[in-house]
Scaffold this active site. Sequence first.
Site, PDB file in Angstrom:
ATOM      1  N   GLN A 249       0.115  -0.540  -4.996  1.00 41.15           N
ATOM      2  CA  GLN A 249      -0.937   0.182  -5.241  1.00 41.15           C
ATOM      3  C   GLN A 249      -0.590   1.524  -4.549  1.00 41.15           C
ATOM      4  OE1 GLN A 249      -3.023   0.935  -1.917  1.00 41.15           O
ATOM      5  NE2 GLN A 249      -3.730   2.313  -2.775  1.00 41.15           N
TER       6      GLN A 249
ATOM      7  N   HIS B  69     -14.047  -2.905  -0.866  1.00 38.14           N
ATOM      8  CA  HIS B  69     -12.826  -2.448   0.117  1.00 38.14           C
ATOM      9  C   HIS B  69     -12.942  -3.348   1.802  1.00 38.14           C
ATOM     10  CE1 HIS B  69      -9.419   0.529   0.732  1.00 38.14           C
ATOM     11  NE2 HIS B  69      -9.666   0.230   1.770  1.00 38.14           N
TER      12      HIS B  69
ATOM     13  N   SER C  13       0.894  -1.196  -0.364  1.00 38.41           N
ATOM     14  CA  SER C  13       0.359   0.370  -0.261  1.00 38.41           C
ATOM     15  C   SER C  13       0.745   1.300  -0.605  1.00 38.41           C
ATOM     16  CB  SER C  13      -1.011   0.228   1.367  1.00 38.41           C
ATOM     17  OG  SER C  13      -1.462   1.422   1.426  1.00 38.41           O
TER      18      SER C  13
HETATM   19  C1  FMN Z   1      -6.532  -3.260   7.967  1.00 37.48           C
HETATM   20  C2  FMN Z   1      -7.041  -3.464   6.504  1.00 37.48           C
HETATM   21  C3  FMN Z   1      -6.017  -1.842   5.763  1.00 37.48           C
HETATM   22  C4  FMN Z   1      -6.269  -1.777   4.516  1.00 37.48           C
HETATM   23  N1  FMN Z   1      -5.309  -0.522   3.299  1.00 37.48           N
HETATM   24  C5  FMN Z   1      -5.947  -0.392   2.338  1.00 37.48           C
HETATM   25  C6  FMN Z   1      -4.875   0.114   2.052  1.00 37.48           C
HETATM   26  O1  FMN Z   1      -3.884   0.939   1.863  1.00 37.48           O
HETATM   27  N2  FMN Z   1      -5.181   0.558   0.171  1.00 37.48           N
HETATM   28  C7  FMN Z   1      -6.231  -0.786  -0.120  1.00 37.48           C
HETATM   29  O2  FMN Z   1      -6.586  -0.288  -1.274  1.00 37.48           O
HETATM   30  N3  FMN Z   1      -6.761  -1.188   0.545  1.00 37.48           N
HETATM   31  C8  FMN Z   1      -6.645  -1.435   2.267  1.00 37.48           C
HETATM   32  N4  FMN Z   1      -7.458  -2.145   2.541  1.00 37.48           N
HETATM   33  C9  FMN Z   1      -8.130  -3.076   2.161  1.00 37.48           C
HETATM   34  C10 FMN Z   1      -7.910  -4.328   0.923  1.00 37.48           C
HETATM   35  O3  FMN Z   1      -6.626  -4.200  -0.246  1.00 37.48           O
HETATM   36  C11 FMN Z   1      -8.764  -5.264   0.614  1.00 37.48           C
HETATM   37  O4  FMN Z   1      -9.512  -5.159  -0.151  1.00 37.48           O
HETATM   38  C12 FMN Z   1     -10.078  -5.965   2.010  1.00 37.48           C
HETATM   39  O5  FMN Z   1      -9.375  -5.511   2.950  1.00 37.48           O
HETATM   40  C13 FMN Z   1     -10.057  -7.965   1.142  1.00 37.48           C
HETATM   41  O6  FMN Z   1     -11.011  -8.324   2.021  1.00 37.48           O
HETATM   42  P1  FMN Z   1     -10.203  -9.292   3.392  1.00 37.48           P
HETATM   43  O7  FMN Z   1      -9.527  -8.476   3.915  1.00 37.48           O
HETATM   44  O8  FMN Z   1     -12.290  -9.919   3.420  1.00 37.48           O
HETATM   45  O9  FMN Z   1      -9.817 -10.295   2.493  1.00 37.48           O
HETATM   46  C14 FMN Z   1      -7.392  -2.318   3.760  1.00 37.48           C
HETATM   47  C15 FMN Z   1      -8.144  -3.432   4.016  1.00 37.48           C
HETATM   48  C16 FMN Z   1      -7.307  -3.665   6.094  1.00 37.48           C
HETATM   49  C17 FMN Z   1      -8.286  -4.823   6.231  1.00 37.48           C
END
Ligand code: FMN
Length: 408
Positions: free
Chosen positions: A156, A306, A135
């Site tokens: 990302q 997300h 990220s």
């Molecule tokens: C703690 C956390 C931080 C996240 N930070 C980002 C981020 O910085 N950039 C982004 O594109 N998605 C971010 N996401 C979303 C994840 O990339 C992803 O789309 C999503 O969590 C997938 O679902 P799952 O946690 O059920 O596998 C974040 C998710 C979590 C849980």
Amino acid sequence: MPDAHEGLRPAAQLPPVPALDEAGLRLRRLFPHYDVMEQRARQRVPRFAYDYAAGGVGHGAPNVVRNREAMDAVQILPRYGLDVSAIDTRVTLFGQDYAMPVGVAPMGNPGVVWPGTGDILARAAQKAGLAYIGSTVANESIETFGRIAPDAYWFQLYPMPAEEHRRSFDMVRRAEAVGAKVLVVTLDVPCRPKRVGDIANGLEVPFRWRARTLRDIALSPQWAIETLRRGRPAFETLRQYVPEGSSIFDIAAFGQRQMGQAITWEWIARLREIWPRAMVVKGIMHPDDAERAVEIGCDGVLVSNHGGRQFDAAPASIDVLPAIVERVGGRAKVLYDGSIRSGLDVLRALASGADFTFAARAFLWSVAAIGEAGGDHATASFREELRSSMGQAGLTTIEEAKRAPLFR
Ligand SMILES: Cc1cc2nc3c(=O)[nH]c(=O)nc-3n(C[C@H](O)[C@H](O)[C@H](O)COP(=O)(O)O)c2cc1C
């Protein structure tokens, strides 16, 4: 239809599946499933940090719940009487071979959940032959990821529109310089969601210490020791854009001021022109948006809400996947994330039309529950579960998995 295994060796010469050593077998016994890891993580991590990762937007995190319920509802008809002695989970994506069609989704500030998570997972992905998306607001820099995960690293980008995107372009240039395989542009943060759990826990910018925060930390001694040992997590990619000596809270405030709002398809099209390798847009939920991405020449779309963290009224991401696959019609790759907790969920997403999948919390909880060895444990669990699920459904390749019959 493109052959996912083009250029790979035939099944008879498959590389052996890595065997677990004693320590790996012990972790397999202690942490056989996502729920066990999440539970253990919850015990070890301060409450504000657990809630930050587990939570969604509003009370009860309805979109997180919906993602899970919809995933559980995906049923696949098993087929028997087939030879499944040689299961091949390898896949080629954007010209690169991966051991399995599952990778680590980007996570901002995972070091607050368990110190060193970003680094641990990037190394585990590199070792296991998986993709790793770092990220913009990871704790490690673009340069660190490029060094420790040269084959796995995708960058990302959270675009930063100020000063004509000077910093966005600079980060993209840095990612190109370190050899990031794919640029992933996240589109689904046009404005900051009101995450009620973080507000209640005081996890906000500007951050203020509260008695409750200190109590939470005191109740998590292993986390506190590990945080002292590793140092407080920062946002290393952004460090060079803030005045020297800025604290993590200053950098977080800077990041929040910079991100979102004026990101348009016109700008994404400009980015497409300058980025020389594969480019993916993340956060696609509507077939028309997938169409826009294809029209401007994106190589892939990442279907994602997300992880239920942005918009409680959004549907489950697995439920919108088939319509997007149909609209894209093979013109670009369709990637998926949302409640991928096991190898079985990977298979469910493939059978629903995805070319590749990502998981965030499944990897995060493994590290938060176990520490350093949690990275390898997560990759080993996915490997075992995907293979056994494919075998159960009579499937021996990823191309076959994508044609597995759904039961509705
Ligand atoms: C703690 C956390 C931080 C996240 N930070 C980002 C981020 O910085 N950039 C982004 O594109 N998605 C971010 N996401 C979303 C994840 O990339 C992803 O789309 C999503 O969590 C997938 O679902 P799952 O946690 O059920 O596998 C974040 C998710 C979590 C849980």
